[in-house]
Design a protein around this motif. Structure first.
Motif, short mmCIF file in Angstrom:
data_model
loop_
_atom_site.label_atom_id
_atom_site.label_comp_id
_atom_site.label_asym_id
_atom_site.label_seq_id
_atom_site.Cartn_x
_atom_site.Cartn_y
_atom_site.Cartn_z
N ALA A 36 0.77 -1.18 0.03
CA ALA A 36 0.07 0.04 0.03
C ALA A 36 0.78 1.10 0.04
CB ALA A 36 -0.86 0.09 1.08
N ALA A 37 2.02 1.37 0.84
CA ALA A 37 2.81 2.52 0.76
C ALA A 37 3.68 2.52 -0.41
CB ALA A 37 4.11 2.13 2.02
N GLU A 38 3.93 1.43 -1.16
CA GLU A 38 4.59 1.57 -2.56
C GLU A 38 3.74 2.18 -3.59
OE1 GLU A 38 6.12 -1.29 -6.05
OE2 GLU A 38 5.13 -2.05 -4.32
N CYS A 39 2.26 1.70 -3.67
CA CYS A 39 1.20 2.19 -4.34
C CYS A 39 0.75 3.46 -4.22
CB CYS A 39 0.11 1.11 -4.54
SG CYS A 39 0.51 -0.42 -5.03
N ALA A 40 1.12 4.06 -2.84
CA ALA A 40 0.70 5.40 -2.66
C ALA A 40 1.76 6.28 -3.23
CB ALA A 40 0.42 5.52 -1.16
N VAL A 41 2.99 5.97 -3.00
CA VAL A 41 4.00 6.69 -3.53
C VAL A 41 3.93 6.54 -5.10
CG1 VAL A 41 6.50 6.95 -3.74
CG2 VAL A 41 5.65 6.16 -1.62
N GLU A 42 3.81 5.81 -5.79
CA GLU A 42 3.67 5.70 -7.23
C GLU A 42 2.41 6.17 -7.53
OE1 GLU A 42 6.07 1.41 -7.59
OE2 GLU A 42 4.04 1.29 -7.91
N GLY A 43 1.44 6.41 -6.73
CA GLY A 43 0.20 7.02 -7.08
C GLY A 43 0.50 8.76 -7.42
N VAL A 44 1.54 9.17 -6.75
CA VAL A 44 1.84 10.67 -7.01
C VAL A 44 2.02 11.04 -8.77
CG1 VAL A 44 3.33 12.62 -6.34
CG2 VAL A 44 2.46 11.02 -4.85
#
Length: 438
Positions: A36-44
Protein backbone atom coordinates in the motif's frame (compact mmCIF):
# COMPACT_ATOMS: atom_id res chain seq x y z
CA UNK A 1 2.60 -24.87 34.24
CA UNK A 2 -1.18 -24.86 34.25
CA UNK A 3 -3.56 -22.73 32.24
CA UNK A 4 -6.98 -21.44 33.11
CA UNK A 5 -10.07 -22.07 31.02
CA UNK A 6 -9.90 -18.58 29.50
CA UNK A 7 -6.24 -19.05 28.55
CA UNK A 8 -7.02 -22.41 27.01
CA UNK A 9 -9.88 -20.92 24.99
CA UNK A 10 -7.66 -18.06 23.84
CA UNK A 11 -4.96 -20.53 22.82
CA UNK A 12 -7.45 -22.55 20.81
CA UNK A 13 -8.85 -19.44 19.11
CA UNK A 14 -7.21 -19.17 15.71
CA UNK A 15 -6.14 -16.06 13.83
CA UNK A 16 -8.88 -13.90 12.33
CA UNK A 17 -10.52 -14.51 8.98
CA UNK A 18 -8.90 -17.14 6.70
CA UNK A 19 -5.35 -17.36 8.02
CA UNK A 20 -4.35 -20.75 9.39
CA UNK A 21 -1.65 -19.32 11.70
CA UNK A 22 -0.94 -16.02 13.35
CA UNK A 23 2.45 -15.90 11.67
CA UNK A 24 0.77 -16.05 8.24
CA UNK A 25 -1.63 -13.27 9.21
CA UNK A 26 1.21 -11.04 10.43
CA UNK A 27 3.22 -11.70 7.25
CA UNK A 28 0.29 -10.92 4.93
CA UNK A 29 -0.69 -7.78 6.78
CA UNK A 30 2.93 -6.59 6.72
CA UNK A 31 3.25 -7.24 2.99
CA UNK A 32 -0.06 -5.46 2.38
CA UNK A 33 1.15 -2.39 4.30
CA UNK A 34 4.40 -2.27 2.32
CA UNK A 35 2.49 -2.73 -0.94
CA UNK A 36 0.00 0.00 0.00
CA UNK A 37 2.86 2.39 0.83
CA UNK A 38 4.58 1.59 -2.46
CA UNK A 39 1.40 2.14 -4.50
CA UNK A 40 0.67 5.38 -2.61
CA UNK A 41 4.12 6.72 -3.53
CA UNK A 42 3.69 5.59 -7.13
CA UNK A 43 0.23 7.19 -7.18
CA UNK A 44 1.78 10.69 -7.06
CA UNK A 45 3.34 10.58 -10.59
CA UNK A 46 0.28 8.70 -11.80
CA UNK A 47 -1.97 11.52 -10.59
CA UNK A 48 0.23 14.11 -12.28
CA UNK A 49 0.27 12.23 -15.60
CA UNK A 50 -3.48 11.59 -15.43
CA UNK A 51 -4.29 15.17 -14.40
CA UNK A 52 -6.15 14.18 -11.22
CA UNK A 53 -5.64 15.45 -7.66
CA UNK A 54 -2.66 14.02 -5.82
CA UNK A 55 -4.90 12.93 -2.95
CA UNK A 56 -6.96 10.84 -5.35
CA UNK A 57 -3.83 9.19 -6.72
CA UNK A 58 -2.54 8.44 -3.21
CA UNK A 59 -5.87 7.01 -2.06
CA UNK A 60 -6.11 4.93 -5.21
CA UNK A 61 -2.60 3.59 -4.58
CA UNK A 62 -3.41 2.75 -0.94
CA UNK A 63 -6.56 0.86 -1.89
CA UNK A 64 -4.90 -1.01 -4.75
CA UNK A 65 -1.82 -1.98 -2.72
CA UNK A 66 -3.84 -3.20 0.26
CA UNK A 67 -5.46 -5.88 -1.95
CA UNK A 68 -2.33 -7.96 -1.33
CA UNK A 69 -3.77 -8.93 2.05
CA UNK A 70 -6.15 -11.25 0.17
CA UNK A 71 -3.39 -13.24 -1.51
CA UNK A 72 -3.95 -16.54 0.36
CA UNK A 73 -7.70 -16.67 -0.15
CA UNK A 74 -8.05 -15.07 -3.60
CA UNK A 75 -4.65 -15.12 -5.38
CA UNK A 76 -6.36 -14.75 -8.78
CA UNK A 77 -7.94 -11.45 -7.69
CA UNK A 78 -4.57 -10.13 -6.48
CA UNK A 79 -2.87 -10.99 -9.80
CA UNK A 80 -5.70 -9.45 -11.82
CA UNK A 81 -5.50 -6.21 -9.80
CA UNK A 82 -1.72 -6.10 -10.28
CA UNK A 83 -2.19 -6.55 -14.05
CA UNK A 84 -4.87 -3.83 -14.10
CA UNK A 85 -2.66 -1.22 -12.42
CA UNK A 86 0.44 -2.13 -14.46
CA UNK A 87 -0.22 0.71 -17.01
CA UNK A 88 -0.05 3.15 -14.09
CA UNK A 89 3.41 1.71 -13.18
CA UNK A 90 2.12 0.68 -9.77
CA UNK A 91 2.01 -2.53 -7.73
CA UNK A 92 5.35 -4.13 -8.59
CA UNK A 93 5.58 -5.81 -5.16
CA UNK A 94 1.95 -6.90 -5.36
CA UNK A 95 2.56 -8.43 -8.82
CA UNK A 96 5.63 -10.39 -7.66
CA UNK A 97 4.04 -11.68 -4.43
CA UNK A 98 0.74 -12.39 -6.20
CA UNK A 99 2.41 -14.48 -8.91
CA UNK A 100 4.39 -16.41 -6.29
CA UNK A 101 1.26 -17.15 -4.25
CA UNK A 102 -0.67 -18.11 -7.37
CA UNK A 103 2.03 -20.54 -8.55
CA UNK A 104 2.31 -22.12 -5.08
CA UNK A 105 -1.46 -22.65 -4.78
CA UNK A 106 -3.50 -25.74 -5.67
CA UNK A 107 -5.11 -24.08 -8.69
CA UNK A 108 -4.94 -25.83 -12.10
CA UNK A 109 -1.77 -25.22 -14.08
CA UNK A 110 -3.66 -23.80 -17.07
CA UNK A 111 -5.08 -21.00 -14.89
CA UNK A 112 -1.65 -20.25 -13.44
CA UNK A 113 -0.09 -20.22 -16.92
CA UNK A 114 -2.81 -17.96 -18.35
CA UNK A 115 -2.50 -15.35 -15.59
CA UNK A 116 1.31 -15.49 -15.70
CA UNK A 117 1.18 -14.93 -19.47
CA UNK A 118 -1.19 -11.98 -19.02
CA UNK A 119 1.16 -10.45 -16.46
CA UNK A 120 4.17 -11.01 -18.73
CA UNK A 121 2.46 -9.44 -21.74
CA UNK A 122 1.14 -6.52 -19.72
CA UNK A 123 4.55 -5.74 -18.24
CA UNK A 124 6.17 -6.15 -21.65
CA UNK A 125 3.79 -3.68 -23.34
CA UNK A 126 3.91 -1.11 -20.57
CA UNK A 127 7.72 -1.25 -20.38
CA UNK A 128 8.01 -1.02 -24.17
CA UNK A 129 5.78 2.09 -24.29
CA UNK A 130 7.51 3.81 -21.37
CA UNK A 131 11.02 3.22 -22.70
CA UNK A 132 10.08 4.56 -26.15
CA UNK A 133 8.51 7.62 -24.57
CA UNK A 134 11.65 8.22 -22.53
CA UNK A 135 13.83 7.88 -25.65
CA UNK A 136 11.53 10.19 -27.56
CA UNK A 137 11.86 12.85 -24.88
CA UNK A 138 15.61 12.44 -24.88
CA UNK A 139 15.83 10.99 -21.39
CA UNK A 140 17.56 7.92 -22.85
CA UNK A 141 20.15 8.05 -25.59
CA UNK A 142 20.44 4.31 -26.26
CA UNK A 143 19.95 2.76 -29.68
CA UNK A 144 16.75 1.26 -30.94
CA UNK A 145 17.87 -2.19 -29.76
CA UNK A 146 17.51 -1.06 -26.16
CA UNK A 147 13.70 -0.79 -26.31
CA UNK A 148 12.93 -4.51 -26.91
CA UNK A 149 15.86 -5.55 -24.72
CA UNK A 150 14.64 -3.51 -21.77
CA UNK A 151 11.04 -4.60 -22.32
CA UNK A 152 11.85 -8.31 -22.46
CA UNK A 153 14.31 -8.36 -19.57
CA UNK A 154 12.04 -6.30 -17.33
CA UNK A 155 8.94 -8.40 -18.02
CA UNK A 156 10.85 -11.66 -17.57
CA UNK A 157 12.57 -10.39 -14.43
CA UNK A 158 9.23 -9.44 -12.81
CA UNK A 159 7.38 -12.61 -13.90
CA UNK A 160 9.68 -15.65 -14.22
CA UNK A 161 11.44 -15.71 -10.79
CA UNK A 162 8.28 -15.52 -8.62
CA UNK A 163 6.50 -17.97 -10.91
CA UNK A 164 9.28 -20.57 -10.80
CA UNK A 165 9.82 -20.12 -7.07
CA UNK A 166 6.09 -20.54 -6.41
CA UNK A 167 5.92 -23.70 -8.51
CA UNK A 168 8.88 -25.16 -6.61
CA UNK A 169 7.48 -24.27 -3.19
CA UNK A 170 4.04 -25.62 -4.11
CA UNK A 171 5.48 -28.90 -5.37
CA UNK A 172 7.62 -29.24 -2.26
CA UNK A 173 4.65 -28.50 -0.01
CA UNK A 174 2.54 -31.13 -1.76
CA UNK A 175 5.38 -33.62 -1.48
CA UNK A 176 5.73 -32.96 2.25
CA UNK A 177 1.98 -33.33 2.75
CA UNK A 178 2.05 -36.60 0.83
CA UNK A 179 4.94 -37.87 2.94
CA UNK A 180 3.19 -36.74 6.11
CA UNK A 181 -0.01 -38.53 5.08
CA UNK A 182 1.98 -41.62 4.21
CA UNK A 183 3.74 -41.50 7.58
CA UNK A 184 0.39 -41.11 9.36
CA UNK A 185 -1.03 -44.01 7.39
CA UNK A 186 2.02 -46.13 8.21
CA UNK A 187 1.70 -45.25 11.88
CA UNK A 188 -1.96 -46.25 11.86
CA UNK A 189 -1.08 -49.52 10.14
CA UNK A 190 1.64 -50.20 12.69
CA UNK A 191 -0.80 -49.47 15.49
CA UNK A 192 -3.32 -51.88 13.96
CA UNK A 193 -0.59 -54.49 13.59
CA UNK A 194 0.41 -53.97 17.22
CA UNK A 195 -3.18 -54.37 18.39
CA UNK A 196 -3.62 -57.44 16.22
CA UNK A 197 -0.36 -58.90 17.51
CA UNK A 198 -1.49 -58.31 21.09
CA UNK A 199 -4.79 -60.05 20.33
CA UNK A 200 -2.99 -62.98 18.73
CA UNK A 201 -0.59 -63.16 21.68
CA UNK A 202 -3.54 -63.22 24.09
CA UNK A 203 -5.20 -65.91 22.00
CA UNK A 204 -1.95 -67.89 21.92
CA UNK A 205 -1.63 -67.62 25.70
CA UNK A 206 -5.17 -68.91 26.10
CA UNK A 207 -4.49 -71.79 23.72
CA UNK A 208 -1.28 -72.60 25.58
CA UNK A 209 -3.08 -72.61 28.93
CA UNK A 210 -5.71 -74.95 27.46
CA UNK A 211 -3.04 -77.24 26.04
CA UNK A 212 -1.14 -77.36 29.33
CA UNK A 213 -4.34 -78.06 31.27
CA UNK A 214 -5.25 -80.85 28.83
CA UNK A 215 -1.77 -82.37 29.06
CA UNK A 216 -1.81 -82.22 32.84
CA UNK A 217 -5.21 -83.88 32.85
CA UNK A 218 -4.03 -86.67 30.54
CA UNK A 219 -0.85 -87.32 32.48
CA UNK A 220 -2.20 -87.22 36.02
CA UNK A 221 -5.89 -88.19 35.81
CA UNK A 222 -5.35 -91.76 34.62
CA UNK A 223 -2.67 -92.55 37.17
CA UNK A 224 -4.54 -90.98 40.04
CA UNK A 225 -7.79 -92.71 39.04
CA UNK A 226 -6.04 -96.07 39.10
CA UNK A 227 -4.46 -95.19 42.42
CA UNK A 228 -7.88 -94.38 43.88
CA UNK A 229 -9.31 -97.64 42.56
CA UNK A 230 -6.42 -99.64 44.00
CA UNK A 231 -6.64 -97.76 47.29
CA UNK A 232 -10.34 -98.62 47.55
CA UNK A 233 -9.59 -102.27 46.80
CA UNK A 234 -6.74 -102.18 49.31
CA UNK A 235 -9.08 -100.86 51.98
CA UNK A 236 -11.60 -103.62 51.24
CA UNK A 237 -9.16 -106.55 51.35
CA UNK A 238 -6.61 -105.31 53.84
CA UNK A 239 -7.82 -107.69 56.57
CA UNK A 240 -9.21 -110.51 54.42
CA UNK A 241 -6.26 -111.02 52.07
CA UNK A 242 -3.08 -109.33 53.38
CA UNK A 243 -1.01 -110.79 50.55
CA UNK A 244 -3.19 -109.19 47.89
CA UNK A 245 -3.29 -105.99 49.91
CA UNK A 246 0.52 -105.81 49.81
CA UNK A 247 0.41 -106.33 46.05
CA UNK A 248 -2.14 -103.56 45.59
CA UNK A 249 -0.13 -101.25 47.83
CA UNK A 250 2.92 -101.87 45.65
CA UNK A 251 0.87 -101.07 42.55
CA UNK A 252 -0.34 -97.81 44.14
CA UNK A 253 3.24 -96.85 44.91
CA UNK A 254 4.42 -97.65 41.40
CA UNK A 255 1.61 -95.64 39.82
CA UNK A 256 2.26 -92.70 42.12
CA UNK A 257 5.92 -92.70 41.17
CA UNK A 258 5.05 -92.90 37.47
CA UNK A 259 2.62 -90.00 37.83
CA UNK A 260 5.28 -87.93 39.60
CA UNK A 261 7.86 -88.82 36.93
CA UNK A 262 5.57 -87.79 34.07
CA UNK A 263 4.56 -84.62 35.88
CA UNK A 264 8.21 -83.75 36.52
CA UNK A 265 9.08 -84.32 32.84
CA UNK A 266 6.22 -82.08 31.72
CA UNK A 267 7.22 -79.29 34.07
CA UNK A 268 10.78 -79.59 32.81
CA UNK A 269 9.60 -79.16 29.22
CA UNK A 270 7.54 -76.12 30.20
CA UNK A 271 10.50 -74.53 31.96
CA UNK A 272 12.83 -75.15 29.01
CA UNK A 273 10.25 -73.72 26.58
CA UNK A 274 9.90 -70.48 28.50
CA UNK A 275 11.34 -67.59 26.52
CA UNK A 276 11.92 -63.91 27.11
CA UNK A 277 8.70 -61.88 27.50
CA UNK A 278 7.40 -60.08 24.44
CA UNK A 279 8.39 -56.42 24.57
CA UNK A 280 6.03 -53.70 23.44
CA UNK A 281 8.60 -52.23 21.05
CA UNK A 282 8.94 -55.59 19.31
CA UNK A 283 5.23 -55.78 18.46
CA UNK A 284 5.47 -54.14 14.97
CA UNK A 285 7.65 -57.11 13.94
CA UNK A 286 4.53 -59.23 14.21
CA UNK A 287 5.49 -61.75 11.55
CA UNK A 288 8.86 -62.51 13.19
CA UNK A 289 7.34 -62.71 16.67
CA UNK A 290 4.52 -65.00 15.61
CA UNK A 291 6.90 -67.25 13.68
CA UNK A 292 9.28 -67.46 16.63
CA UNK A 293 6.42 -68.19 19.03
CA UNK A 294 5.08 -70.89 16.73
CA UNK A 295 8.53 -72.44 16.39
CA UNK A 296 9.00 -72.40 20.16
CA UNK A 297 5.57 -73.98 20.67
CA UNK A 298 6.32 -76.66 18.08
CA UNK A 299 9.68 -77.34 19.71
CA UNK A 300 8.01 -77.70 23.10
CA UNK A 301 5.38 -80.03 21.63
CA UNK A 302 8.05 -82.10 19.86
CA UNK A 303 10.09 -82.41 23.03
CA UNK A 304 7.02 -83.35 25.03
CA UNK A 305 6.00 -85.88 22.37
CA UNK A 306 9.49 -87.37 22.25
CA UNK A 307 9.35 -88.08 25.99
CA UNK A 308 5.67 -89.03 25.90
CA UNK A 309 4.02 -92.46 25.63
CA UNK A 310 4.06 -94.66 22.52
CA UNK A 311 1.59 -97.10 21.04
CA UNK A 312 3.91 -99.92 22.12
CA UNK A 313 3.01 -98.97 25.70
CA UNK A 314 -0.67 -99.87 25.22
CA UNK A 315 -0.05 -103.35 26.63
CA UNK A 316 1.26 -101.80 29.84
CA UNK A 317 -1.67 -99.38 29.97
CA UNK A 318 -4.21 -102.18 29.53
CA UNK A 319 -2.37 -104.29 32.06
CA UNK A 320 -2.59 -101.52 34.65
CA UNK A 321 -6.34 -101.27 34.15
CA UNK A 322 -6.65 -105.05 34.41
CA UNK A 323 -4.64 -105.00 37.61
CA UNK A 324 -7.13 -102.46 38.98
CA UNK A 325 -9.95 -104.96 38.50
CA UNK A 326 -11.18 -104.03 35.03
CA UNK A 327 -11.98 -106.79 32.58
CA UNK A 328 -10.32 -105.39 29.47
CA UNK A 329 -9.35 -106.91 26.13
CA UNK A 330 -6.89 -105.45 23.61
CA UNK A 331 -7.02 -106.35 19.92
CA UNK A 332 -4.71 -105.00 17.21
CA UNK A 333 -5.49 -105.28 13.50
CA UNK A 334 -3.01 -104.65 10.72
CA UNK A 335 0.73 -104.48 10.66
CA UNK A 336 2.22 -102.21 13.28
CA UNK A 337 4.45 -99.45 11.98
CA UNK A 338 6.04 -96.25 13.15
CA UNK A 339 4.11 -92.99 13.21
CA UNK A 340 5.10 -89.49 14.16
CA UNK A 341 5.49 -88.87 17.86
CA UNK A 342 2.47 -86.56 17.89
CA UNK A 343 0.20 -89.17 16.29
CA UNK A 344 1.33 -91.93 18.64
CA UNK A 345 0.97 -89.73 21.68
CA UNK A 346 -2.53 -88.63 20.65
CA UNK A 347 -3.66 -92.21 19.98
CA UNK A 348 -2.27 -93.34 23.33
CA UNK A 349 -3.94 -90.46 25.18
CA UNK A 350 -7.31 -91.21 23.59
CA UNK A 351 -7.18 -94.81 24.80
CA UNK A 352 -5.85 -93.74 28.19
CA UNK A 353 -8.57 -91.15 28.75
CA UNK A 354 -11.29 -93.56 27.59
CA UNK A 355 -10.08 -96.19 30.09
CA UNK A 356 -9.98 -93.52 32.79
CA UNK A 357 -13.60 -92.65 32.07
CA UNK A 358 -14.52 -96.33 32.36
CA UNK A 359 -12.88 -96.42 35.79
CA UNK A 360 -14.80 -93.34 36.83
CA UNK A 361 -18.23 -93.94 35.34
CA UNK A 362 -18.51 -97.65 34.55
CA UNK A 363 -16.40 -99.51 37.09
CA UNK A 364 -16.59 -103.26 36.69
CA UNK A 365 -17.79 -103.10 33.08
CA UNK A 366 -16.08 -105.27 30.51
CA UNK A 367 -14.09 -103.09 28.11
CA UNK A 368 -12.81 -103.72 24.59
CA UNK A 369 -9.85 -101.78 23.21
CA UNK A 370 -9.35 -102.05 19.45
CA UNK A 371 -6.46 -100.62 17.46
CA UNK A 372 -6.37 -100.80 13.64
CA UNK A 373 -3.38 -99.93 11.46
CA UNK A 374 -4.66 -98.98 8.03
CA UNK A 375 -2.99 -97.76 4.85
CA UNK A 376 -3.40 -94.03 5.39
CA UNK A 377 -4.75 -93.82 8.93
CA UNK A 378 -4.81 -95.31 12.37
CA UNK A 379 -8.09 -96.03 14.13
CA UNK A 380 -8.83 -96.76 17.76
CA UNK A 381 -11.98 -97.65 19.66
CA UNK A 382 -12.70 -98.15 23.36
CA UNK A 383 -16.11 -99.66 24.11
CA UNK A 384 -17.43 -100.81 27.47
CA UNK A 385 -20.43 -102.94 28.33
CA UNK A 386 -23.19 -101.70 30.64
CA UNK A 387 -21.63 -100.82 34.01
CA UNK A 388 -21.93 -102.79 37.20
CA UNK A 389 -24.17 -100.67 39.43
CA UNK A 390 -22.49 -101.81 42.66
CA UNK A 391 -18.97 -101.14 41.39
CA UNK A 392 -20.00 -97.87 39.80
CA UNK A 393 -21.54 -96.65 43.06
CA UNK A 394 -18.34 -97.52 44.87
CA UNK A 395 -16.26 -95.52 42.34
CA UNK A 396 -18.67 -92.60 42.17
CA UNK A 397 -16.48 -90.58 44.48
CA UNK A 398 -13.80 -90.27 41.80
CA UNK A 399 -13.55 -86.61 40.78
CA UNK A 400 -14.39 -85.66 37.20
CA UNK A 401 -13.82 -82.31 35.56
CA UNK A 402 -15.91 -83.10 32.50
CA UNK A 403 -13.07 -82.16 30.15
CA UNK A 404 -11.88 -85.62 29.13
CA UNK A 405 -14.00 -86.02 26.00
CA UNK A 406 -13.41 -82.38 25.05
CA UNK A 407 -9.66 -82.83 25.33
CA UNK A 408 -9.70 -86.02 23.24
CA UNK A 409 -11.78 -84.33 20.53
CA UNK A 410 -9.43 -81.32 20.43
CA UNK A 411 -6.38 -83.55 20.12
CA UNK A 412 -7.82 -85.63 17.28
CA UNK A 413 -9.28 -82.70 15.35
CA UNK A 414 -5.97 -80.83 15.62
CA UNK A 415 -4.37 -83.63 13.58
CA UNK A 416 -7.14 -83.59 10.97
CA UNK A 417 -8.85 -86.70 12.34
CA UNK A 418 -12.40 -87.69 13.24
CA UNK A 419 -13.66 -88.23 16.79
CA UNK A 420 -17.00 -89.77 17.79
CA UNK A 421 -18.25 -90.67 21.25
CA UNK A 422 -21.59 -91.65 22.73
CA UNK A 423 -23.66 -94.39 24.37
CA UNK A 424 -24.22 -97.72 22.67
CA UNK A 425 -27.53 -99.48 22.12
CA UNK A 426 -26.58 -102.06 24.74
CA UNK A 427 -26.24 -99.39 27.44
CA UNK A 428 -22.50 -99.02 27.38
CA UNK A 429 -20.30 -96.25 25.99
CA UNK A 430 -18.06 -96.06 22.92
CA UNK A 431 -15.18 -93.76 22.03
CA UNK A 432 -13.87 -93.90 18.44
CA UNK A 433 -11.15 -91.90 16.73
CA UNK A 434 -9.47 -92.01 13.33
CA UNK A 435 -6.20 -90.10 12.76
CA UNK A 436 -4.46 -89.66 9.39
CA UNK A 437 -1.15 -91.48 9.33
CA UNK A 438 0.74 -88.57 7.68
Amino acid sequence: MTTTGEQHAAAEKGPPWWWARWRSAVLDVGLALVSAAECAVEGVPFARDAGIPLAAGIVFGLLAGSVLVLRRRWPIAVVLVSIAITPAQMGFLMGIVGLYTLAASELPRRIIGALAGMSLVGTLIVTFVRVRQDMARGDLTMGDWFVPFASITTSLGLTAPPLLLGLYVGARRRLMESLRERADSLERELQLLAERAEERAEWARGEERTRIAREMHDVVAHRVSLMVVHAAALQAIARKDPEKAVKNAALVGDMGRQALTELREMLGVLRSAEGAPVRREDVPLAAVGVAAAAAASRAADDESAADGPWLSDLDVLVGQSAAAGMVVELSVDGDSREYTAEIEQTAFRVVQEALTNVHKHAAGAKTHVRLAHRVAEIAMQVENDPPDEVATAAAARLPSGGNGLVGMRERVLALGGVFVSGPTDAGGFRVSAVIPAS
